[in-house]
Write a protein that holds these residues in place. Structure first.
Motif, short mmCIF file in Angstrom:
data_model
loop_
_atom_site.label_atom_id
_atom_site.label_comp_id
_atom_site.label_asym_id
_atom_site.label_seq_id
_atom_site.Cartn_x
_atom_site.Cartn_y
_atom_site.Cartn_z
N ASP A 1 -3.46 -3.02 10.63
CA ASP A 1 -3.62 -4.33 10.01
C ASP A 1 -4.84 -4.24 9.11
O ASP A 1 -5.98 -4.12 9.59
CB ASP A 1 -3.81 -5.39 11.10
N GLU A 2 -4.64 -4.30 7.77
CA GLU A 2 -5.72 -4.06 6.83
C GLU A 2 -5.83 -5.19 5.80
O GLU A 2 -5.47 -5.03 4.63
CB GLU A 2 -5.51 -2.72 6.10
N PRO A 3 -6.37 -6.32 6.20
CA PRO A 3 -6.49 -7.45 5.26
C PRO A 3 -7.48 -7.20 4.14
O PRO A 3 -7.47 -7.91 3.13
CB PRO A 3 -6.95 -8.59 6.16
N TYR A 4 -8.36 -6.19 4.29
CA TYR A 4 -9.36 -5.89 3.27
C TYR A 4 -8.76 -5.15 2.08
O TYR A 4 -9.41 -4.99 1.04
CB TYR A 4 -10.50 -5.06 3.87
N VAL A 5 -7.53 -4.64 2.20
CA VAL A 5 -6.89 -3.93 1.09
C VAL A 5 -6.20 -4.95 0.19
O VAL A 5 -5.26 -5.63 0.60
CB VAL A 5 -5.87 -2.89 1.59
N LYS A 6 -6.66 -5.05 -1.05
CA LYS A 6 -6.10 -6.00 -2.00
C LYS A 6 -5.33 -5.31 -3.12
O LYS A 6 -4.55 -5.94 -3.83
CB LYS A 6 -7.21 -6.86 -2.61
N SER A 7 -5.56 -4.00 -3.30
CA SER A 7 -4.91 -3.27 -4.38
C SER A 7 -4.41 -1.94 -3.85
O SER A 7 -5.18 -1.14 -3.32
CB SER A 7 -5.91 -3.05 -5.53
N ASP A 8 -3.10 -1.71 -3.97
CA ASP A 8 -2.49 -0.48 -3.46
C ASP A 8 -1.34 -0.09 -4.38
O ASP A 8 -0.91 -0.86 -5.24
CB ASP A 8 -1.99 -0.68 -2.02
N PHE A 9 -0.81 1.11 -4.17
CA PHE A 9 0.36 1.53 -4.91
C PHE A 9 1.56 0.66 -4.51
O PHE A 9 1.64 0.17 -3.38
CB PHE A 9 0.68 3.00 -4.63
N ALA A 10 2.49 0.52 -5.44
CA ALA A 10 3.69 -0.25 -5.15
C ALA A 10 4.48 0.41 -4.02
O ALA A 10 4.47 1.64 -3.87
CB ALA A 10 4.55 -0.36 -6.40
N TRP A 11 5.14 -0.42 -3.22
CA TRP A 11 5.97 0.08 -2.12
C TRP A 11 7.39 -0.43 -2.28
O TRP A 11 7.61 -1.63 -2.43
CB TRP A 11 5.41 -0.34 -0.78
N ASN A 12 8.35 0.48 -2.28
CA ASN A 12 9.76 0.13 -2.47
C ASN A 12 10.49 0.37 -1.16
O ASN A 12 10.87 1.51 -0.86
CB ASN A 12 10.38 0.96 -3.59
N PRO A 13 10.70 -0.67 -0.35
CA PRO A 13 11.38 -0.51 0.94
C PRO A 13 12.78 0.10 0.78
O PRO A 13 13.53 -0.27 -0.12
CB PRO A 13 11.46 -1.94 1.48
#
Length: 254
Positions: free
Chosen positions: A164-176
Motif C-alpha cells: 500500500d503506497e499512497p506516497y506514489v503519485k507518478s508511475d508508469f502506466a499499467w495495462n491490466p
C-alpha cells in the motif's frame, strides 16, 4: 575597626576590582574562541547526531522537491535511530550509492581551489549538496525479503503480498491483462531476494527514479548495504512553505 584595618579592607576591595577588570576581556578577543567552540559543537552534531541535506533531483517527488525549476528541499537527516536498529520498510533514507551506482557521477565542485573550499565548507552544514553520490530513497524491502512487480493491479509485491503506497503519485502506466514493459520502460522487475544486511530502495517518483531497479544486474542485484546508510530523513527544514515532517509509512502494513 582601626584605621589600619579600614585601609587594608579598602585596599583589598580595590585589588579585587582590578582583578575583575583584568579578567573581563574585550568581546573581539573572545569571539575567536566562541567561533571555535561553536564549530566543534557543530562538527560533533553533524558527525554523530544528524545534518541537513539538499535534495538535488526529482526522484522523490512529491514527498521531497528537488526537480529542475523547483525549490530544492533541505531536509534534516538524523543518525540516532540506526545506532540501535536497521532501517525499516517505509523509512526515507540518505545513503552512499554502491560503486556500480557511481559510474555516471561527476564532481559538482569548482576547479578553483578557493571556490571549492567554500563549497566544501557550506556542504558540511547542508547548504549545498555534498560532493559524493549521496542519494535519498524510500526503503521498500529489507534483508531476507523478496521483492517484485507486479500483481494484476500493478502493485509491488514483497514476499507475495501487495504494498500500500499512497506516497506514489507518478508511475508508469499499467495495462491490466496485457503485456507490460519491464523497467526502465515500465513497472515490471524481479523477483529479487534481498541479501541479509541490505535494502531494496525506490524513489516515490517511480518513472523518474534511477533506484534499485536500475542496478539489478550488479553484484548486489540493485540492493544497498545497510552500512551505506547515512541516516533517516525526518524533517523538511526549507523552504518555509514546506517545513514539516517526512513521513515514514510502512507500505507492508495494509
Amino acid at each position: 575597626m582601626t584605621v589600619s584595618e579600614s585601609d587594608d579592607e579598602g585596599s583589598s576591595r580595590r585589588r579585587g576590582r582590578r582583578r575583575a577588570k583584568q579578567k573581563q576581556r574585550p568581546f573581539w578577543q573572545e569571539l575567536p574562541v566562541l567561533i571555535v567552540i561553536a564549530a566543534v559543537i557543530a562538527a560533533l552534531t553533524v558527525s554523530f547526531i544528524g545534518r541537513p541535506y539538499v535534495i538535488p533531483s526529482e526522484s522523490m517527488e512529491p514527498t521531497l522537491h528537488g526537480c529542475s525549476g523547483c525549490t530544492g528541499d533541505r531536509i534534516y537527516v538524523q543518525k540516532l535511530s540506526y545506532y540501535w536498529g536497521d532501517p525499516k520498510p517505509g523509512d526515507v533514507v540518505v545513503f552512499v550509492g554502491p560503486p556500480s551506482w557511481n559510474t555516471r557521477y561527476q564532481s559538482i565542485r569548482s576547479s578553483n581551489t578557493a571556490v571549492r573550499g567554500v563549497q566544501n565548507f557550506f556542504s558540511f552544514f547542508g547548504l549545498v549538496p555534498p560532493d559524493e553520490n549521496d542519494l535519498v530513497k524510500r526503503v521498500i524491502a529489507v534483508g531476507g525479503q523478496t521483492v517484485q512487480c507486479c500483481d494484476d493491479q500493478g502493485r509491488i509485491l514483497v514476499d507475495g503480498k501487495p504494498l500500500d503506497e499512497p506516497y506514489v503519485k507518478s508511475d508508469f502506466a499499467w495495462n491490466p491483462g496485457k503485456q507490460n514493459a519491464t523497467y526502465p520502460a515500465g513497472r515490471v522487475f524481479g523477483p529479487v531476494q534481498v541479501p541479509e544486511g541490505n535494502l531494496w530502495v525506490m524513489g516515490d517518483n517511480r518513472n523518474h527514479s534511477a533506484d534499485s531497479r536500475a542496478h539489478v544486474a550488479d553484484d548486489l542485484q540493485g540492493t544497498v548495504p545497510v552500512d551505506n546508510v547515512r541516516g533517516k530523513a525526518v524533517f523538511k527544514i526549507w523552504p518555509p512553505g514546506r517545513i514539516g515532517p517526512v513521513g515514514a509509512q510502512d507500505p507492508q502494513t495494509n
